[in-house]
Design a protein around this motif. Sequence first.
Motif, short mmCIF file in Angstrom:
data_model
loop_
_atom_site.label_atom_id
_atom_site.label_comp_id
_atom_site.label_asym_id
_atom_site.label_seq_id
_atom_site.Cartn_x
_atom_site.Cartn_y
_atom_site.Cartn_z
N CYS A 154 -10.90 7.17 0.36
CA CYS A 154 -9.91 8.25 0.48
C CYS A 154 -10.01 9.14 -0.75
CB CYS A 154 -8.51 7.65 0.61
SG CYS A 154 -7.17 8.86 0.50
N GLU A 155 -10.25 10.42 -0.55
CA GLU A 155 -10.40 11.35 -1.66
C GLU A 155 -9.15 11.41 -2.52
OE1 GLU A 155 -11.81 15.99 -2.42
OE2 GLU A 155 -10.94 15.42 -0.49
N ALA A 156 -7.97 11.44 -1.87
CA ALA A 156 -6.72 11.50 -2.62
C ALA A 156 -6.50 10.24 -3.45
CB ALA A 156 -5.55 11.73 -1.67
N CYS A 157 -6.88 9.08 -2.89
CA CYS A 157 -6.73 7.83 -3.63
C CYS A 157 -7.62 7.80 -4.87
CB CYS A 157 -7.07 6.63 -2.74
SG CYS A 157 -5.78 6.22 -1.53
N THR A 158 -8.85 8.28 -4.74
CA THR A 158 -9.76 8.28 -5.89
C THR A 158 -9.26 9.22 -6.99
OG1 THR A 158 -11.14 10.04 -4.92
CG2 THR A 158 -11.75 7.76 -4.43
N LEU A 159 -8.46 10.21 -6.60
CA LEU A 159 -7.88 11.14 -7.58
C LEU A 159 -6.51 10.67 -8.06
CD1 LEU A 159 -8.84 14.52 -5.87
CD2 LEU A 159 -9.91 13.47 -7.88
N GLY A 160 -6.03 9.55 -7.49
CA GLY A 160 -4.77 8.97 -7.94
C GLY A 160 -3.53 9.67 -7.42
N ILE A 161 -3.64 10.37 -6.29
CA ILE A 161 -2.47 11.11 -5.80
C ILE A 161 -2.12 10.75 -4.36
CG2 ILE A 161 -2.93 13.06 -7.32
CD1 ILE A 161 -3.98 14.58 -4.92
N CYS A 162 -2.69 9.67 -3.85
CA CYS A 162 -2.41 9.28 -2.46
C CYS A 162 -1.05 8.60 -2.42
CB CYS A 162 -3.48 8.34 -1.93
SG CYS A 162 -3.33 8.01 -0.16
N GLY A 163 -0.10 9.18 -1.69
CA GLY A 163 1.25 8.62 -1.61
C GLY A 163 1.28 7.40 -0.73
N GLN A 164 1.51 6.22 -1.33
CA GLN A 164 1.58 4.98 -0.58
C GLN A 164 3.05 4.56 -0.45
OE1 GLN A 164 -1.11 3.20 0.74
NE2 GLN A 164 -2.24 5.04 0.23
N GLY A 165 3.25 3.50 0.31
CA GLY A 165 4.60 2.92 0.45
C GLY A 165 5.54 3.79 1.23
N LEU A 166 5.03 4.60 2.18
CA LEU A 166 5.89 5.48 2.96
C LEU A 166 5.94 5.07 4.42
CD1 LEU A 166 4.70 8.86 1.45
CD2 LEU A 166 6.74 7.58 0.85
N LYS A 167 5.69 3.81 4.72
CA LYS A 167 5.62 3.37 6.11
C LYS A 167 6.95 3.50 6.83
CE LYS A 167 1.73 0.25 5.48
NZ LYS A 167 1.23 -1.12 5.59
N SER A 168 8.05 3.54 6.07
CA SER A 168 9.35 3.69 6.71
C SER A 168 9.50 5.05 7.35
CB SER A 168 10.46 3.49 5.67
OG SER A 168 10.33 4.45 4.63
N HIS A 169 8.62 6.00 7.00
CA HIS A 169 8.68 7.34 7.56
C HIS A 169 7.65 7.54 8.67
CE1 HIS A 169 11.55 8.70 4.58
NE2 HIS A 169 10.83 8.07 3.67
N MET A 170 7.26 6.43 9.33
CA MET A 170 6.32 6.51 10.43
C MET A 170 7.00 6.08 11.72
SD MET A 170 2.61 5.20 9.39
CE MET A 170 2.43 4.55 7.77
N THR A 171 6.59 6.66 12.82
CA THR A 171 7.06 6.21 14.12
C THR A 171 5.87 5.82 14.97
OG1 THR A 171 7.03 8.47 14.99
CG2 THR A 171 9.09 7.71 14.04
N LYS A 172 6.11 5.00 15.96
CA LYS A 172 5.02 4.47 16.78
C LYS A 172 4.41 5.55 17.66
CE LYS A 172 6.85 -0.22 16.90
NZ LYS A 172 7.33 -1.33 17.75
#
Length: 246
Positions: A154-172
């Motif tokens: 993931c390009e954003a992850c390699t740059l340290g800006i990938c927002g993780q821990g947001l699974k509560s804002h997902m719907t099926k």
Amino acid sequence: MVVDIRTWEQTFQELIQEAKPWAKWTLKLDGNLQQDCLAHGWKQYQQRAFGWFRCSSCQRSWASAQVQILCHTSWEHWTSQGQVRMRLFGQRCQKCSWSQYEMPEFSSDSTMRILSNLVQHILKKYYGNGTRKSPEMPVILEVSLEGSHDTANCEACTLGICGQGLKSHMTKPSKSLLSHLKTGNSSPGIGAVYIPNQGKNPSAETKEAKGRGYEELGPSRDPAPLTICVFILLLVFIIVKCFTSE
């Protein structure tokens, strides 16, 4: 950089003018945007979306709910003119040894969600109390995803800006989108945005999730200092009592 986002620009302007008819805003893609590197007077907004990728080498396609989108916004009060610069972050193919970052494609629903959230951010930051405040639209899973986010590709992850821990804002995923996939289409083409690919290693969110779990669990707490003090005083009292009784 050649980018076809005329549909995005048009939809974005329509959404802005629904709320602020006199406002004039432009939307441009900028692959050089950097997080927290803002020109004077600009603001930053970041969101993530569900998108599709296709490897330009092996033609393998995959979906992700962690497509990162970075926006820098600016508004001139006296002219009521504003501008948005947007960067879409890519992902690399897990299977190819020397794959490049591929840019995402978005369904029409995902495109509308991205632009609606951007407009809500603009209304809140630049037009203040006179606007109706709406919550950010959650990420909608268009298909069920197996495994975890491939942070190494993931390009954003390699740059340290990938927002993780947001699974509560997902719907099926919705039934209509699932039925769309059964027709044989590997990725939706409506509302797609294409950027020439920019110039690897597999990892997973599972380890991150476990790590977060351990962090939340944390070390066991020591006994309360007050309890220890009471115990020591009681012990001293017993010893003194024994000596005086002798």
